[in-house]
Motif scaffolding. Sequence first.
Motif, PDB file in Angstrom:
ATOM      1  N   GLU A   7       0.907  -1.008  -0.118  1.00 20.80           N
ATOM      2  CA  GLU A   7      -0.197  -0.186   0.035  1.00 20.80           C
ATOM      3  C   GLU A   7       0.999   1.260   0.120  1.00 20.80           C
ATOM      4  N   ALA A   8       1.136   1.786  -1.084  1.00 18.92           N
ATOM      5  CA  ALA A   8       1.616   3.059  -1.272  1.00 18.92           C
ATOM      6  C   ALA A   8       1.134   4.241  -0.560  1.00 18.92           C
ATOM      7  N   ARG A   9       1.092   5.132   0.612  1.00 21.98           N
ATOM      8  CA  ARG A   9       0.019   5.955   1.167  1.00 21.98           C
ATOM      9  C   ARG A   9       0.860   7.156   1.252  1.00 21.98           C
ATOM     10  N   ILE A  10       0.290   8.284   0.587  1.00 20.82           N
ATOM     11  CA  ILE A  10       0.566   9.836   0.436  1.00 20.82           C
ATOM     12  C   ILE A  10      -0.090  10.470   1.481  1.00 20.82           C
ATOM     13  N   ALA A  11       0.672  11.490   2.419  1.00 21.51           N
ATOM     14  CA  ALA A  11       0.474  11.977   3.679  1.00 21.51           C
ATOM     15  C   ALA A  11       1.651  13.255   3.922  1.00 21.51           C
ATOM     16  N   GLN A  12       0.831  14.206   4.658  1.00 29.20           N
ATOM     17  CA  GLN A  12       2.144  14.999   4.958  1.00 29.20           C
ATOM     18  C   GLN A  12       2.755  14.576   6.368  1.00 29.20           C
ATOM     19  N   ARG A  13       3.969  14.372   6.440  1.00 29.97           N
ATOM     20  CA  ARG A  13       4.721  13.943   7.506  1.00 29.97           C
ATOM     21  C   ARG A  13       3.824  13.597   8.591  1.00 29.97           C
ATOM     22  N   GLN A  14       3.713  14.781   9.189  1.00 29.63           N
ATOM     23  CA  GLN A  14       3.152  14.723  10.505  1.00 29.63           C
ATOM     24  C   GLN A  14       1.694  13.534  10.414  1.00 29.63           C
ATOM     25  N   SER A  15       0.887  13.888   9.981  1.00 32.93           N
ATOM     26  CA  SER A  15       0.271  12.695   9.427  1.00 32.93           C
ATOM     27  C   SER A  15       0.552  11.278   9.743  1.00 32.93           C
ATOM     28  N   LEU A  16       1.829  11.328   8.652  1.00 36.96           N
ATOM     29  CA  LEU A  16       2.641   9.881   8.302  1.00 36.96           C
ATOM     30  C   LEU A  16       3.242   9.537   9.680  1.00 36.96           C
ATOM     31  N   VAL A  17       3.729  10.315  10.703  1.00 37.08           N
ATOM     32  CA  VAL A  17       4.591   9.991  11.833  1.00 37.08           C
ATOM     33  C   VAL A  17       2.808   9.655  12.868  1.00 37.08           C
ATOM     34  N   LYS A  18       2.250   9.975  13.289  1.00 37.23           N
ATOM     35  CA  LYS A  18       0.982   9.505  14.257  1.00 37.23           C
ATOM     36  C   LYS A  18       0.571   8.218  13.296  1.00 37.23           C
ATOM     37  N   GLN A  19       0.187   7.685  12.192  1.00 36.68           N
ATOM     38  CA  GLN A  19       0.047   6.551  11.523  1.00 36.68           C
ATOM     39  C   GLN A  19       0.788   5.306  11.565  1.00 36.68           C
ATOM     40  N   LEU A  20       1.836   5.695  11.900  1.00 37.44           N
ATOM     41  CA  LEU A  20       3.312   5.260  12.428  1.00 37.44           C
ATOM     42  C   LEU A  20       3.333   4.859  13.655  1.00 37.44           C
ATOM     43  N   HIS A  21       3.261   5.827  14.564  1.00 34.04           N
ATOM     44  CA  HIS A  21       3.211   5.623  16.021  1.00 34.04           C
ATOM     45  C   HIS A  21       1.871   4.399  16.438  1.00 34.04           C
ATOM     46  N   GLU A  22       0.291   4.826  15.393  1.00 39.08           N
ATOM     47  CA  GLU A  22      -0.086   4.455  16.141  1.00 39.08           C
ATOM     48  C   GLU A  22      -0.403   2.658  15.515  1.00 39.08           C
ATOM     49  N   ARG A  23       0.308   2.290  14.572  1.00 37.37           N
ATOM     50  CA  ARG A  23      -0.017   1.137  13.919  1.00 37.37           C
ATOM     51  C   ARG A  23      -0.576   0.683  12.821  1.00 37.37           C
ATOM     52  N   GLN A  24      -0.248   2.240  12.164  1.00 38.14           N
ATOM     53  CA  GLN A  24      -1.342   1.925  10.846  1.00 38.14           C
ATOM     54  C   GLN A  24      -0.072   2.125  10.535  1.00 38.14           C
ATOM     55  N   LEU A  25       0.795   2.417   9.908  1.00 44.45           N
ATOM     56  CA  LEU A  25       1.767   1.969   8.484  1.00 44.45           C
ATOM     57  C   LEU A  25       3.046   1.482   9.262  1.00 44.45           C
TER      58      LEU A  25
END
Length: 273
Positions: free
Chosen positions: A121-139
């Motif tokens: 899954e190639a996910r495109i978003a702003q860095r801040q949003s992606l860091v949050k997703q990574l922290h929440e194990r969504q990425l």
Amino acid sequence: MDTELLKTFLEVSRTRHFGRAAEALYLTQSAVSFRIRQLENQLGVNLFTRHRNNIRLTAAGEKLLPYAETLMNTWQAARKEVAHTSRHHQFSIGASASLWECMLSDWLTRLYDLGGNLQFEARIAQRQSLVKQLHERQLDLLITTETPKMDEFSSQLLGHFTLALYCSAPEKTKSELNYLRLEWGPDFQQHEVELIASDDVPTLTTSSAEVAHRQLTQLNGCTWLPVLWADKKECLHQVTDTVALSRPLYAIWLQNSDKQNQIKDLLKIKVID
């Protein structure tokens, strides 16, 4: 809500017979009756009228029927999707639009060239949003030009790429052009302030390199683009009175990610040529 209760309700409403419903569900008739009573107790209403072999839906049962069908269809779709993901080892990678366009799309092609039963899954978003997703194990993996200041993340420097200020005509100086801001992260903005005059108000701000590139001629503009990417494009020229700037590229993931081995294998494939 127990989906087996809804499944039983739908079968009884279809057959209008507890015995035939039991046969279809491979249950005893008493088990079917018990499940229907459970569902009725949960909802606080009677769902069927029972007169010997004449079983009919009550008004409450009629109202429940479309919801039960929708819930079961949704549940079946969810089970199918989860099973599909498990079989194909889905792996999510997040980055900004400009990184995907300029570097990561080619990298993704090389990953698929490896073969194997992989689904990305190639996910495109702003860095801040992606860091949050990574922290929440969504990425699973973040590719970015800056490392988040959080102890729970691991990082790997993937290399450096060069940004230069480009326009669509040769021999142009910065003062002759309108500035188009292509977002390369908060850290880059500090360099931007040093390199761009304080009275330069961006004519366009975007996170897409393709969008910025397409507007250069129309807006008589200039924007920061990766040199390796720009060299492959036609009619792009470096602005004469500016210098190029080197930027790092990092891979970021959770230290306790359950995909550590897969991440290490993927990062063996060079992101920056």
